[in-house]
Design an enzyme around this catalytic site. Structure first.
Site, short mmCIF file in Angstrom:
data_model
loop_
_atom_site.label_atom_id
_atom_site.label_comp_id
_atom_site.label_asym_id
_atom_site.label_seq_id
_atom_site.Cartn_x
_atom_site.Cartn_y
_atom_site.Cartn_z
N ASP A 73 0.85 -1.19 0.00
CA ASP A 73 0.00 0.00 0.00
C ASP A 73 0.89 1.25 0.00
O ASP A 73 1.06 1.91 1.03
CB ASP A 73 -0.90 -0.06 1.24
CG ASP A 73 -1.85 1.12 1.33
OD1 ASP A 73 -2.10 1.77 0.29
OD2 ASP A 73 -2.33 1.39 2.45
C1 SPV Z 1 -6.78 1.89 4.09
O1 SPV Z 1 -7.64 1.10 4.47
O2 SPV Z 1 -6.22 1.79 3.02
C2 SPV Z 1 -6.41 3.01 4.93
C3 SPV Z 1 -6.53 2.89 6.37
O3 SPV Z 1 -5.95 4.00 4.42
S1 SPV Z 1 -5.04 2.32 6.95
O4 SPV Z 1 -4.65 1.15 6.28
O5 SPV Z 1 -5.20 2.13 8.37
O6 SPV Z 1 -4.05 3.39 6.70
MG MG Z 2 -5.31 3.71 2.46
#
Ligand code: SPV
Ligand code: MG
Length: 591
Positions: A73
């Site tokens: 991510d």
């Molecule tokens: C997501 O779900 O992609 C978020 C929340 O941005 S977190 O992963 O907690 O950053």
């Molecule tokens: Mg996110």
């Protein structure tokens, strides 16, 4: 994908704002593809208090979208790929959707993102005040670089300026706590973003306890009091999940997002199933960990599709004609030793006329159950099943000689009726499991009351007054001995059983056959002499709904010479219009 829960962008987009305006806390569930969107949309539970709870909307998480694509991510999954997931989700649910827009990229990119999401019918985008390309917020030690508040506020403003509607929300996500910059930084940025015109604030934390979030929520209320207006607050309690949603709502949160739980649950289940299959060297042991194939079929709309195929693909459906009975004496005297199916009415046999009407309505698989005089039947374009026991039973047992053809639903047709194809078309387009064509002109047909064994029906008819309702009506009684005060209709001898309807019919038939072998069964002395009406009454009494679609024309039965002559008269100039059938039937009514 089921086609049931669709909506249009302009209908869905404003749903989030509307729900927020109703001042209740919203529970939002993460979705990362069509299937997870379906699960989150469909699931509901009933609390002990009796209250039903479901998710109010879906969160298109960047973490779970990229993870489901096998990527970290870190904004490494591009906007087009994210948009594909978003579209996949929007297609299968009518719930409002909130998109995780990561940092939004540079301001110009954010303008394009807002415009595309708004057009798709997304309800809100949330962008975080970190520098592009961001790193996920939950991993301790990951680099977290905040964007300058003023640069971010400008990006938010530019996003707002390209919107075409009032429905779409831009929500600013504060990462001050994630980047260890403290609550004051968070509150100060909140103020700046609110001034820039955002529609809401999201505060994020990766602490295990909710303390810093609760402190923020208090300070946020003071900030809003100072500003003289308030925008909704979003919390994401992935780490401080000892708090219930309700508790967070009570502390001032308006939206609670469960941001990654479907993906994490699926990942663990997938891993367990894979390991179990390797360990056992087969999949038997893994079955208990998996949803059944049918559950998946149901979730993604395959069962609906199958249902539809069966409803619209009339060519796959069988019509079972109960044509085994012995004709009345008067026919024997007039026409000799032939079954009713072979009677010639205006140049064509009854069976041929039935087959033509069915074919014209799209039902081409005919199964005629023959008995009496089967060698005399000249029409050969059907499949024939012989009821060797035709003398002992009647229509019910005849139709069960063709039980193997009932499987995916079937049409039941009396062997001694003529009907217009419209009746068949209407009948096969109903959605109910068991539906009879019932005639409401019985009162006008005074003579019919004097005939033996008329198939009478008591149905929940409307008062006779004009009504908007046109759908099938529930049948409560069927038989030839219903008290006159309760009779509303006559059963025409045309009925439709869906796949489930056929299953009900078969189950009840086999069950009652054993139990009533030597006992009276509704109007019959015993099961052997029962007819289809007795079984239908049993089905009704067991609580299964049986429906009727009402007609007052388009069919005639041929049970005596008078019927025969009327049919002959109607058909002598070719196929009658429904109006002709009606007028000739009306002529039969004695004054
Ligand atoms: C997501 O779900 O992609 C978020 C929340 O941005 S977190 O992963 O907690 O950053
Ligand atoms: Mg996110």
């Amino acid at each position: 994908m089921s086609l049931k829960d669709r909506t249009l962008p302009e209908v869905r987009r404003g749903k989030l704002k509307k729900l927020l305006s109703e001042h209740k806390g919203l529970r939002i569930m993460e979705a990362h593809n069509g299937l997870s969107a379906l699960v989150a949309s469909e699931v509901s539970i009933e609390r002990q208090s009796g209250k039903t709870v479901e998710f109010d909307g879906l969160w298109l998480s960047s973490l779970t979208d990229s993870a489901s694509k096998g990527h970290p991510d870190t904004e490494v999954i591009g906007v087009d790929s994210r948009l594909m997931t978003i579209q996949e989700v929007l297609t299968v649910t009518n719930k409002p959707v909130i998109v995780d827009g990561d940092t939004g990229g540079e301001a110009l990119h954010f303008e394009y993102l807002c415009s595309k999401l708004e057009a798709l019918g997304v309800s809100a985008v949330i962008i975080e005040d970190k520098q592009y390309p961001k790193r996920n917020s939950l991993e301790p030690g990951a680099t977290q670089l905040l964007e300058s508040a003023s640069v971010f506020a400008t990006k938010l403003k530019r996003g707002r300026e390209v919107l075409l509607s009032e429905d779409f929300m831009i929500i600013a996500r504060l990462e001050s706590l994630i980047a260890n910059q403290g609550i004051e930084d968070a509150i100060s940025r909140a103020g700046e973003y609110l001034e820039a015109g955002v529609d809401g604030i999201m505060i994020h934390s990766k602490e295990k306890t909710p303390d810093e979030i609760l402190s923020f929520l208090k300070l946020y209320e003071s900030l809003c009091n100072e500003l003289g207006y308030r925008r909704p607050v979003v919390c994401v309690p992935t780490t401080y999940n000892s708090m219930t949603d309700e508790q967070l709502f009570n502390e001032g949160a308006n939206i609670v997002i469960h941001a990654n739980h479907q993906l994490r649950a699926a990942h663990r289940a997938m891993e367990q199933a894979c390991k179990t299959i390797l360990q056992s060297d087969r999949s038997l042991e893994a079955d208990a960990m998996c949803s059944t194939v049918r559950t998946i079929f149901k979730a993604v709309g395959f069962l609906d599709a199958k249902d539809k195929d069966a409803r619209y693909d009339k060519s796959a459906m069988h019509a079972i004609l109960a044509a085994a009975g012995r004709p009345p004496e008067s026919f024997m005297e007039a026409f000799g030793d032939i079954p009713v199916s072979e009677l010639i009415v205006a140049g064509k046999s009854v069976l041929q006329r039935q087959a033509e009407a069915l074919n014209q309505a799209g039902v081409s698989n005919l199964v005629a159950v023959t008995g009496y005089g089967r060698d005399r039947i000249s029409y050969q374009e059907a499949q024939f099943v012989h009821n060797t026991n035709f003398r002992a039973g009647n229509s019910l047992h005849s139709v069960f000689c063709a039980e193997t053809y009932m499987g995916s639903g079937f049409l039941f047709v009396y062997g001694d009726i003529l009907f217009h194809e419209r009746l068949v078309s209407d009948l096969i387009s109903v959605r109910e499991d068991i539906t009879l064509v019932i005639d409401r002109s019985l009162d006008a047909q005074v003579k019919r009351w004097t005939k033996p064994n008329v198939d009478l029906v008591a149905a929940k008819a409307d008062s006779g007054a004009r009504s908007l309702s046109v759908g099938p009506i529930p049948v409560s009684q069927i038989g030839s001995r219903i008290s006159p005060g309760e009779v509303t209709h006559e059963f025409t001898g045309l009925a439709m059983f869906s796949e489930r309807g056929a299953e009900i019919l078969r189950t009840v038939y086999h069950d009652t056959r054993r139990r009533y072998a030597a006992k009276p069964f509704h109007e019959a002395e015993n099961f052997q002499s029962a007819d289809i009406n007795d079984l239908l009454q049993e089905i009704i009494d067991r609580g299964y709904p049986v429906y009727g679609i009402e007609v007052n024309r388009g069919w005639i039965e041929i049970r005596d010479m008078e019927d025969y002559e009327a049919a002959q008269e109607m058909l002598k100039h070719g196929k009658p219009s429904t109006a002709e059938i009606r007028s000739i039937q009306a002529e039969k009514v004695p004054s």
